[in-house]
Design a protein around this motif. Structure first.
Motif, PDB file in Angstrom:
ATOM      1  N   ILE A 125       0.827  -1.195   0.000  1.00  0.00           N
ATOM      2  CA  ILE A 125       0.000   0.000   0.000  1.00  0.00           C
ATOM      3  C   ILE A 125       0.864   1.249   0.000  1.00  0.00           C
ATOM      4  O   ILE A 125       1.928   1.278   0.619  1.00  0.00           O
ATOM      5  N   GLU A 126       0.420   2.244  -0.754  1.00  0.00           N
ATOM      6  CA  GLU A 126       1.077   3.549  -0.760  1.00  0.00           C
ATOM      7  C   GLU A 126      -0.010   4.619  -0.772  1.00  0.00           C
ATOM      8  O   GLU A 126      -1.143   4.353  -1.165  1.00  0.00           O
ATOM      9  N   ALA A 127       0.350   5.810  -0.316  1.00  0.00           N
ATOM     10  CA  ALA A 127      -0.619   6.904  -0.275  1.00  0.00           C
ATOM     11  C   ALA A 127       0.119   8.230  -0.351  1.00  0.00           C
ATOM     12  O   ALA A 127       1.307   8.318  -0.021  1.00  0.00           O
ATOM     13  N   PHE A 128      -0.589   9.253  -0.788  1.00  0.00           N
ATOM     14  CA  PHE A 128      -0.036  10.600  -0.779  1.00  0.00           C
ATOM     15  C   PHE A 128      -1.133  11.611  -0.539  1.00  0.00           C
ATOM     16  O   PHE A 128      -2.310  11.346  -0.765  1.00  0.00           O
ATOM     17  N   CYS A 129      -0.715  12.771  -0.036  1.00  0.00           N
ATOM     18  CA  CYS A 129      -1.623  13.886   0.193  1.00  0.00           C
ATOM     19  C   CYS A 129      -1.654  14.696  -1.103  1.00  0.00           C
ATOM     20  O   CYS A 129      -0.644  15.296  -1.491  1.00  0.00           O
ATOM     21  N   ASP A 130      -2.787  14.726  -1.770  1.00  0.00           N
ATOM     22  CA  ASP A 130      -2.921  15.405  -3.057  1.00  0.00           C
ATOM     23  C   ASP A 130      -3.211  16.892  -2.826  1.00  0.00           C
ATOM     24  O   ASP A 130      -4.315  17.371  -3.076  1.00  0.00           O
ATOM     25  N   SER A 131      -2.203  17.622  -2.348  1.00  0.00           N
ATOM     26  CA  SER A 131      -2.409  19.021  -1.955  1.00  0.00           C
ATOM     27  C   SER A 131      -2.757  19.935  -3.129  1.00  0.00           C
ATOM     28  O   SER A 131      -3.423  20.949  -2.945  1.00  0.00           O
ATOM     29  N   ASP A 132      -2.341  19.598  -4.344  1.00  0.00           N
ATOM     30  CA  ASP A 132      -2.705  20.436  -5.495  1.00  0.00           C
ATOM     31  C   ASP A 132      -3.981  19.936  -6.192  1.00  0.00           C
ATOM     32  O   ASP A 132      -4.408  20.499  -7.189  1.00  0.00           O
ATOM     33  N   ARG A 133      -4.576  18.868  -5.673  1.00  0.00           N
ATOM     34  CA  ARG A 133      -5.859  18.328  -6.137  1.00  0.00           C
ATOM     35  C   ARG A 133      -5.899  17.983  -7.629  1.00  0.00           C
ATOM     36  O   ARG A 133      -6.912  18.168  -8.290  1.00  0.00           O
ATOM     37  N   ASN A 134      -4.776  17.474  -8.164  1.00  0.00           N
ATOM     38  CA  ASN A 134      -4.775  17.101  -9.577  1.00  0.00           C
ATOM     39  C   ASN A 134      -4.887  15.589  -9.793  1.00  0.00           C
ATOM     40  O   ASN A 134      -4.896  15.120 -10.918  1.00  0.00           O
ATOM     41  N   GLY A 135      -4.930  14.810  -8.714  1.00  0.00           N
ATOM     42  CA  GLY A 135      -5.122  13.374  -8.824  1.00  0.00           C
ATOM     43  C   GLY A 135      -3.876  12.559  -9.075  1.00  0.00           C
ATOM     44  O   GLY A 135      -3.935  11.338  -9.093  1.00  0.00           O
ATOM     45  N   VAL A 136      -2.723  13.213  -9.287  1.00  0.00           N
ATOM     46  CA  VAL A 136      -1.462  12.505  -9.485  1.00  0.00           C
ATOM     47  C   VAL A 136      -0.408  13.068  -8.532  1.00  0.00           C
ATOM     48  O   VAL A 136      -0.485  14.219  -8.118  1.00  0.00           O
ATOM     49  N   TYR A 137       0.594  12.240  -8.220  1.00  0.00           N
ATOM     50  CA  TYR A 137       1.637  12.672  -7.299  1.00  0.00           C
ATOM     51  C   TYR A 137       2.499  13.759  -7.959  1.00  0.00           C
ATOM     52  O   TYR A 137       2.923  13.622  -9.101  1.00  0.00           O
ATOM     53  N   SER A 138       2.723  14.842  -7.218  1.00  0.00           N
ATOM     54  CA  SER A 138       3.557  15.946  -7.713  1.00  0.00           C
ATOM     55  C   SER A 138       4.885  15.923  -6.961  1.00  0.00           C
ATOM     56  O   SER A 138       4.910  15.966  -5.730  1.00  0.00           O
ATOM     57  N   TYR A 139       5.975  15.871  -7.712  1.00  0.00           N
ATOM     58  CA  TYR A 139       7.307  15.752  -7.127  1.00  0.00           C
ATOM     59  C   TYR A 139       7.865  17.065  -6.600  1.00  0.00           C
ATOM     60  O   TYR A 139       8.859  17.076  -5.901  1.00  0.00           O
ATOM     61  N   GLY A 140       7.248  18.183  -6.936  1.00  0.00           N
ATOM     62  CA  GLY A 140       7.775  19.486  -6.554  1.00  0.00           C
ATOM     63  C   GLY A 140       8.786  19.967  -7.584  1.00  0.00           C
ATOM     64  O   GLY A 140       8.990  19.344  -8.624  1.00  0.00           O
ATOM     65  N   SER A 141       9.442  21.103  -7.293  1.00  0.00           N
ATOM     66  CA  SER A 141      10.442  21.621  -8.223  1.00  0.00           C
ATOM     67  C   SER A 141      11.517  22.389  -7.464  1.00  0.00           C
ATOM     68  O   SER A 141      11.306  22.836  -6.339  1.00  0.00           O
ATOM     69  N   VAL A 142      12.664  22.541  -8.103  1.00  0.00           N
ATOM     70  CA  VAL A 142      13.787  23.250  -7.501  1.00  0.00           C
ATOM     71  C   VAL A 142      13.613  24.759  -7.680  1.00  0.00           C
ATOM     72  O   VAL A 142      13.809  25.532  -6.748  1.00  0.00           O
TER      73      VAL A 142
END
Length: 174
Positions: A125-142
């Motif tokens: 099992i894996e999970a993430f908090c979809d803080s940008d509400r786009n339905g996919v995992y967001s890795y962030g940016s530099v």
């Protein structure tokens, strides 16, 4: 040109067509198909024309016969989310089978969650908090700096048995 129906009584099944590419499309039933039932899909190809102008013969029909899975032996997996920090969006919970198949659900805040119609097998099992509400995992940016979404992975295997619900699975965000 396309017909989808349940055999042997020839009951029509409504569907929608989604073009994925110029030469690839997806046929999706409008309602859920019945479990453990035979269906037939007919493609009447006599009006199709290739880019080179060639056509199929007037009596060309492709028939596909298939049987849906028997979901009576399927189960469900459910549980709760424990998180010390509030998530600004929904949680996306995914279970992954040993052969790579994924089943997901969405849970608002720290509520309970459930994934239905899960085939028997072994899962992680894996999970993430979809803080940008786009339905996919967001890795962030530099640059500009943006944090990646919070993610958790449980290395413990979940054993899903046929016709038995697996309950009280805790998804813990450290």
């Amino acid at each position: 040109r396309i017909k989808l129906f349940r055999t042997p009584n020839n009951e029509n099944q409504s569907f929608k067509i989604t073009w994925l590419e110029d030469n690839v499309f997806s046929v999706t039933p409008s309602t859920r198909m019945l479990s453990d039932i035979w269906y037939e899909m007919d493609f009447n190809m006599d009006t199709l024309r290739g880019a080179n102008g060639l056509t199929f013969p007037k009596d060309s029909t492709l028939k596909l016969h298939f049987k849906t899975l028997d979901i009576r032996s399927y189960s469900s997996v459910s549980g709760i989310i424990r998180d010390s920090i509030n998530c600004s969006g929904p949680y996306i919970i995914t279970i992954i089978s040993s052969d790579g198949k994924k089943y997901s659900t969405t849970a608002e805040k720290k509520n309970t969650w459930i994934i239905k119609d899960v085939p028997p097998g072994t899962y992680k099992i894996e999970a993430f908090c979809d803080s940008d509400r786009n339905g996919v995992y967001s890795y962030g940016s530099v640059f500009p700096f943006v944090y990646g979404e919070r993610f958790t992975f449980n290395n413990q295997e979940l054993s899903v048995k046929a016709r038995w619900s697996l309950e009280n699975v805790i998804v813990l965000f450290p």
